[in-house]
Design a protein around this motif. Sequence first.
Motif, short mmCIF file in Angstrom:
data_model
loop_
_atom_site.label_atom_id
_atom_site.label_comp_id
_atom_site.label_asym_id
_atom_site.label_seq_id
_atom_site.Cartn_x
_atom_site.Cartn_y
_atom_site.Cartn_z
N CYS A 286 56.03 10.27 53.18
CA CYS A 286 55.83 9.19 54.14
C CYS A 286 57.17 8.95 54.82
CB CYS A 286 55.35 7.92 53.43
SG CYS A 286 53.89 8.15 52.38
N VAL A 287 57.23 9.19 56.11
CA VAL A 287 58.53 9.23 56.77
C VAL A 287 58.48 8.49 58.11
CG1 VAL A 287 57.99 11.47 57.81
CG2 VAL A 287 60.39 10.78 57.54
N ALA A 288 59.59 7.85 58.43
CA ALA A 288 59.72 7.17 59.72
C ALA A 288 60.18 8.18 60.76
CB ALA A 288 60.72 6.02 59.62
N PRO A 289 59.47 8.35 61.87
CA PRO A 289 59.88 9.33 62.89
C PRO A 289 61.28 9.02 63.42
CG PRO A 289 57.66 8.52 63.32
CD PRO A 289 58.22 7.66 62.23
N VAL B 69 56.42 9.95 48.52
CA VAL B 69 57.83 9.57 48.65
C VAL B 69 58.05 8.91 50.00
CG1 VAL B 69 60.22 10.34 48.53
CG2 VAL B 69 58.47 11.57 47.24
N LEU B 70 58.64 7.73 50.00
CA LEU B 70 58.97 7.02 51.23
C LEU B 70 60.38 7.40 51.67
CD1 LEU B 70 57.73 3.36 50.53
CD2 LEU B 70 56.64 5.08 51.97
N ILE B 71 60.51 7.83 52.93
CA ILE B 71 61.80 8.18 53.52
C ILE B 71 62.01 7.27 54.72
CG2 ILE B 71 63.20 9.98 54.55
CD1 ILE B 71 62.46 10.63 51.69
N GLY B 72 63.08 6.49 54.70
CA GLY B 72 63.29 5.47 55.73
C GLY B 72 63.84 6.01 57.04
N PRO B 73 63.90 5.15 58.06
CA PRO B 73 64.41 5.53 59.38
C PRO B 73 65.93 5.60 59.39
CG PRO B 73 63.89 3.20 59.35
CD PRO B 73 63.48 3.74 58.00
N GLU B 74 66.50 5.95 60.55
CA GLU B 74 67.95 6.03 60.67
C GLU B 74 68.62 4.71 60.28
OE1 GLU B 74 66.67 8.87 64.12
OE2 GLU B 74 65.82 7.15 63.09
N GLY B 75 67.95 3.59 60.54
CA GLY B 75 68.51 2.28 60.20
C GLY B 75 68.20 1.82 58.80
N SER C 93 74.23 12.75 46.07
CA SER C 93 75.35 11.86 46.37
C SER C 93 75.71 11.83 47.85
CB SER C 93 76.58 12.28 45.56
OG SER C 93 76.93 13.63 45.85
N ASN C 94 75.22 12.79 48.62
CA ASN C 94 75.53 12.84 50.05
C ASN C 94 74.57 11.97 50.85
OD1 ASN C 94 77.44 14.71 49.35
ND2 ASN C 94 76.29 16.48 50.12
N ARG C 95 75.05 11.37 51.92
CA ARG C 95 74.18 10.63 52.83
C ARG C 95 73.47 11.62 53.73
NH1 ARG C 95 76.66 6.05 56.65
NH2 ARG C 95 77.58 7.89 57.64
N LEU C 96 72.14 11.59 53.70
CA LEU C 96 71.32 12.57 54.41
C LEU C 96 70.66 11.96 55.63
CD1 LEU C 96 69.52 14.22 51.35
CD2 LEU C 96 71.66 14.93 52.43
N ARG C 97 70.47 12.78 56.67
CA ARG C 97 69.66 12.36 57.79
C ARG C 97 68.21 12.22 57.33
NH1 ARG C 97 72.17 13.06 62.81
NH2 ARG C 97 74.03 14.38 62.81
N THR C 98 67.43 11.47 58.10
CA THR C 98 66.04 11.22 57.73
C THR C 98 65.27 12.50 57.47
OG1 THR C 98 65.95 9.12 58.94
CG2 THR C 98 63.86 10.22 58.52
N GLU C 99 65.36 13.45 58.42
CA GLU C 99 64.58 14.69 58.27
C GLU C 99 65.08 15.54 57.12
OE1 GLU C 99 67.91 15.72 61.14
OE2 GLU C 99 66.63 13.98 60.70
#
Length: 234
Positions: free
Chosen positions: A79-82, A185-191, A213-219
């Motif tokens: 489940c992902v925010a475009p 799995v919920l994956i949030g938006p850029e914000g 441990s790394n900050r990942l982009r949404t996709e």
Amino acid sequence: MHLFYQPALTPADAAGLLTDEDSRHATRTLRLGVGDTISVTDGRGNRFDCVITRADKQCAFRVVAILSTPPRLFSVRICVAPTKNLDRMEWFVEKAVELGIERISFFIGQHSERRVLKLERIEKIAVAAMKQSLQSWMPRLDEAVPLAQLIPSVSENQRFIAHLPENVPAEPLIRSAEPSGRYAVLIGPEGDFSASELQQATQAGFTMVTLGSNRLRTETAALSACQALNFLNQ
């Protein structure tokens, strides 16, 4: 193998027609003709081995054998925010389908930058990825709805939200999930998720997990979650 997609085909059919787009691809690009063999999937687990009987504007075929592929013993729903840049979401869909995924649900969060998503192009990308990876199951693609509406509808027995607040311990997804499950799995938006969204998700039984441990982009996060669950069930 040349694999085509015809969702209208059923195991009871002895013959059928390719779609207009697939007919053009078969006859013009691949230069297939009468007597050549192709495979056709209905996207519901059936693969039909066929012989072309007509090769013009619409390609006709005769079914000679059917191979049924059962569903996997586990299922993955992301489940992902475009994303604001739609190319990134299209990339995720293509790669997730190639890896293996049962369902992709899009949602609009309080911090989402993209609030409208048209599924037509997304569906074409998913179909192309299914055919390229020689799969017989077409993933379900859900229209984007507000996250507050999506959360209560998630029925999978293992539910996770990829979010790691400061000073709060969280297990990696691959260690939190158990094999042979039905995952969401919920994956949030850029914000990122808002505080109220996080509260709603945890109250609905979603477990906070980390994807590293790394900050990942949404996709990237969405694909990472998909791959982790596939790897867990190998």
